[in-house]
Design a protein around this motif. Structure first.
Motif, PDB file in Angstrom:
ATOM      1  N   MET A 131     -34.329  -9.689  -3.854  1.00 51.07           N
ATOM      2  CA  MET A 131     -33.837  -9.219  -2.804  1.00 51.07           C
ATOM      3  C   MET A 131     -34.733  -7.824  -3.698  1.00 51.07           C
ATOM      4  O   MET A 131     -34.362  -6.614  -3.542  1.00 51.07           O
ATOM      5  CB  MET A 131     -32.422  -9.205  -2.505  1.00 51.07           C
ATOM      6  CG  MET A 131     -33.179 -10.241  -1.586  1.00 51.07           C
ATOM      7  SD  MET A 131     -33.409  -9.562  -0.246  1.00 51.07           S
ATOM      8  CE  MET A 131     -32.031  -8.515   0.750  1.00 51.07           C
ATOM      9  N   THR A 132     -34.466  -7.807  -5.400  1.00 48.00           N
ATOM     10  CA  THR A 132     -34.875  -6.924  -6.701  1.00 48.00           C
ATOM     11  C   THR A 132     -35.677  -6.242  -5.958  1.00 48.00           C
ATOM     12  O   THR A 132     -35.788  -5.248  -6.595  1.00 48.00           O
ATOM     13  CB  THR A 132     -34.519  -8.059  -7.925  1.00 48.00           C
ATOM     14  OG1 THR A 132     -36.182  -8.703  -7.947  1.00 48.00           O
ATOM     15  CG2 THR A 132     -33.678  -8.665  -8.495  1.00 48.00           C
ATOM     16  N   ASP A 133     -37.114  -6.836  -6.079  1.00 47.58           N
ATOM     17  CA  ASP A 133     -37.951  -6.176  -4.951  1.00 47.58           C
ATOM     18  C   ASP A 133     -38.174  -5.123  -4.299  1.00 47.58           C
ATOM     19  O   ASP A 133     -39.085  -4.239  -3.131  1.00 47.58           O
ATOM     20  CB  ASP A 133     -38.979  -6.992  -5.109  1.00 47.58           C
ATOM     21  CG  ASP A 133     -39.426  -7.411  -6.644  1.00 47.58           C
ATOM     22  OD1 ASP A 133     -39.328  -6.023  -7.533  1.00 47.58           O
ATOM     23  OD2 ASP A 133     -40.482  -7.894  -6.751  1.00 47.58           O
ATOM     24  N   ILE A 134     -36.900  -5.483  -3.108  1.00 49.83           N
ATOM     25  CA  ILE A 134     -36.495  -4.742  -1.349  1.00 49.83           C
ATOM     26  C   ILE A 134     -36.276  -3.419  -2.003  1.00 49.83           C
ATOM     27  O   ILE A 134     -35.115  -3.643  -2.400  1.00 49.83           O
ATOM     28  CB  ILE A 134     -36.296  -5.990  -0.506  1.00 49.83           C
ATOM     29  CG1 ILE A 134     -37.203  -6.822  -0.775  1.00 49.83           C
ATOM     30  CG2 ILE A 134     -35.256  -5.116   0.656  1.00 49.83           C
ATOM     31  CD1 ILE A 134     -36.472  -7.793   0.068  1.00 49.83           C
ATOM     32  N   ASN A 135     -36.561  -2.415  -1.375  1.00 47.28           N
ATOM     33  CA  ASN A 135     -35.753  -1.157  -1.664  1.00 47.28           C
ATOM     34  C   ASN A 135     -34.712  -0.929  -0.209  1.00 47.28           C
ATOM     35  O   ASN A 135     -35.084  -0.063   1.239  1.00 47.28           O
ATOM     36  CB  ASN A 135     -36.801   0.503  -0.687  1.00 47.28           C
ATOM     37  CG  ASN A 135     -36.184   1.211  -1.429  1.00 47.28           C
ATOM     38  OD1 ASN A 135     -34.923   1.213  -1.312  1.00 47.28           O
ATOM     39  ND2 ASN A 135     -36.884   2.564  -2.057  1.00 47.28           N
ATOM     40  N   LEU A 136     -33.360  -1.819  -0.173  1.00 46.01           N
ATOM     41  CA  LEU A 136     -32.917  -1.828   0.727  1.00 46.01           C
ATOM     42  C   LEU A 136     -32.051   0.015   1.524  1.00 46.01           C
ATOM     43  O   LEU A 136     -31.687  -0.063   2.174  1.00 46.01           O
ATOM     44  CB  LEU A 136     -31.138  -2.686   0.402  1.00 46.01           C
ATOM     45  CG  LEU A 136     -31.833  -4.070   0.948  1.00 46.01           C
ATOM     46  CD1 LEU A 136     -30.192  -5.209   0.008  1.00 46.01           C
ATOM     47  CD2 LEU A 136     -31.466  -4.599   1.497  1.00 46.01           C
ATOM     48  N   PRO A 137     -31.658   0.652   0.263  1.00 47.83           N
ATOM     49  CA  PRO A 137     -31.141   1.899  -0.101  1.00 47.83           C
ATOM     50  C   PRO A 137     -32.627   2.443   1.421  1.00 47.83           C
ATOM     51  O   PRO A 137     -31.209   3.286   1.726  1.00 47.83           O
ATOM     52  CB  PRO A 137     -30.890   2.513  -1.232  1.00 47.83           C
ATOM     53  CG  PRO A 137     -30.991   1.219  -1.773  1.00 47.83           C
ATOM     54  CD  PRO A 137     -31.431   0.345  -1.332  1.00 47.83           C
ATOM     55  N   LEU A 138     -33.514   2.756   1.038  1.00 52.70           N
ATOM     56  CA  LEU A 138     -34.293   3.261   2.068  1.00 52.70           C
ATOM     57  C   LEU A 138     -34.266   2.200   3.609  1.00 52.70           C
ATOM     58  O   LEU A 138     -34.582   2.923   4.478  1.00 52.70           O
ATOM     59  CB  LEU A 138     -35.988   3.247   1.977  1.00 52.70           C
ATOM     60  CG  LEU A 138     -37.138   3.046   2.364  1.00 52.70           C
ATOM     61  CD1 LEU A 138     -37.143   4.729   2.825  1.00 52.70           C
ATOM     62  CD2 LEU A 138     -38.279   3.055   1.523  1.00 52.70           C
ATOM     63  N   ILE A 139     -34.364   1.308   3.470  1.00 54.09           N
ATOM     64  CA  ILE A 139     -34.151   0.648   5.119  1.00 54.09           C
ATOM     65  C   ILE A 139     -33.177   0.963   5.880  1.00 54.09           C
ATOM     66  O   ILE A 139     -33.570   1.320   6.899  1.00 54.09           O
ATOM     67  CB  ILE A 139     -34.117  -1.069   4.786  1.00 54.09           C
ATOM     68  CG1 ILE A 139     -35.953  -1.247   3.974  1.00 54.09           C
ATOM     69  CG2 ILE A 139     -34.356  -2.043   5.383  1.00 54.09           C
ATOM     70  CD1 ILE A 139     -35.659  -2.638   3.454  1.00 54.09           C
ATOM     71  N   MET A 140     -32.126   0.524   5.001  1.00 52.87           N
ATOM     72  CA  MET A 140     -30.498   0.868   5.807  1.00 52.87           C
ATOM     73  C   MET A 140     -31.167   2.157   5.851  1.00 52.87           C
ATOM     74  O   MET A 140     -29.933   2.493   6.744  1.00 52.87           O
ATOM     75  CB  MET A 140     -29.324   0.281   4.712  1.00 52.87           C
ATOM     76  CG  MET A 140     -29.825  -1.502   4.439  1.00 52.87           C
ATOM     77  SD  MET A 140     -29.685  -2.614   6.424  1.00 52.87           S
ATOM     78  CE  MET A 140     -27.916  -2.289   6.401  1.00 52.87           C
TER      79      MET A 140
END
Length: 210
Positions: free
Chosen positions: A1-10
């Motif tokens: 999950m380190t390469d997933i931009n969770l702040p942007l998505i969420m």
């Protein structure tokens, strides 16, 4: 999950879900006029629709719809028609006088199941939802994202959607809000009719995805 931009998505998803739109309007109107149970049921329908669109976007359906304009158009007209139906229903309610001491609760006509299906229909007939989520995935997910990564993001977005929708239902079903609705029901229903109508028009005139 380190390469997933969770702040942007969420973050982008939260802004879209929390901002005024057909789903939030329906949750507010149902919670005030029919009570918390119906509001929560409708919110659950919206959440289910959000989860399904998110799953479809993860499977690549957003790209399929963007590439097949006719499919987008069919859903666009169907969604606009449904919002227009809600606008007319709210307008009819606004023109119906009732006593100020009682909210308009059509218990004989409305069941919790119908409220749930109404929320589901509102979200599933909005083709922009899958295109929007698809664009978020394209920006926030790397090309090498694994199925586990996709499932994790889908579950996180679904949980966030449930939290926001249920919170809206609880707020608009609170005693002070319902009390205010009873006193200004016809005016508020007229406002809901106008807003549903505007939402329908915006979907009809949208060029998103073309």
């Amino acid at each position: 999950m380190t390469d997933i931009n969770l702040p942007l998505i969420m973050g982008a998803s939260l802004l879209a879900m929390a901002s005024p739109g057909p789903a939030t309007l329906a949750i507010a109107a149902t919670s005030m006029s029919h009570g918390r149970k119906h509001g929560l049921a409708l919110a659950s329908g919206v959440t289910t629709g959000s989860f399904l669109w998110s799953l479809a976007a993860a499977l690549g359906m957003g790209a399929v719809m963007a590439a097949n304009v006719w499919l987008f158009e069919v859903m666009r007209y169907f969604g606009a028609g449904y919002l227009l139906f809600l606008a007319l229903k709210s307008a009819r309610s606004a023109m119906t006088p009732t006593g100020l001491e009682q909210p308009v609760i059509e218990t004989a006509e409305l069941s919790l199941g119908k409220s749930y299906l109404k929320g589901l229909a509102i979200h599933l007939t909005n083709p922009k939802a899958i295109l929007f989520i698809g664009s978020i995935y394209a920006l926030g997910l790397p090309a090498e994202a694994t199925p586990t990564d996709l499932i994790t993001v889908v579950l996180l977005l679904g949980s966030q959607s449930a939290l926001v929708c249920q919170l809206y239902a609880w707020i608009f079903a609170s005693r002070p809000v319902v009390s205010g609705y009873r006193k200004t029901r016809r005016a508020l229903d007229a406002v809901f009719a106008m807003l549903f109508g505007v939402a329908s028009l915006r979907i009809l005139t949208s060029t998103f995805g073309h």
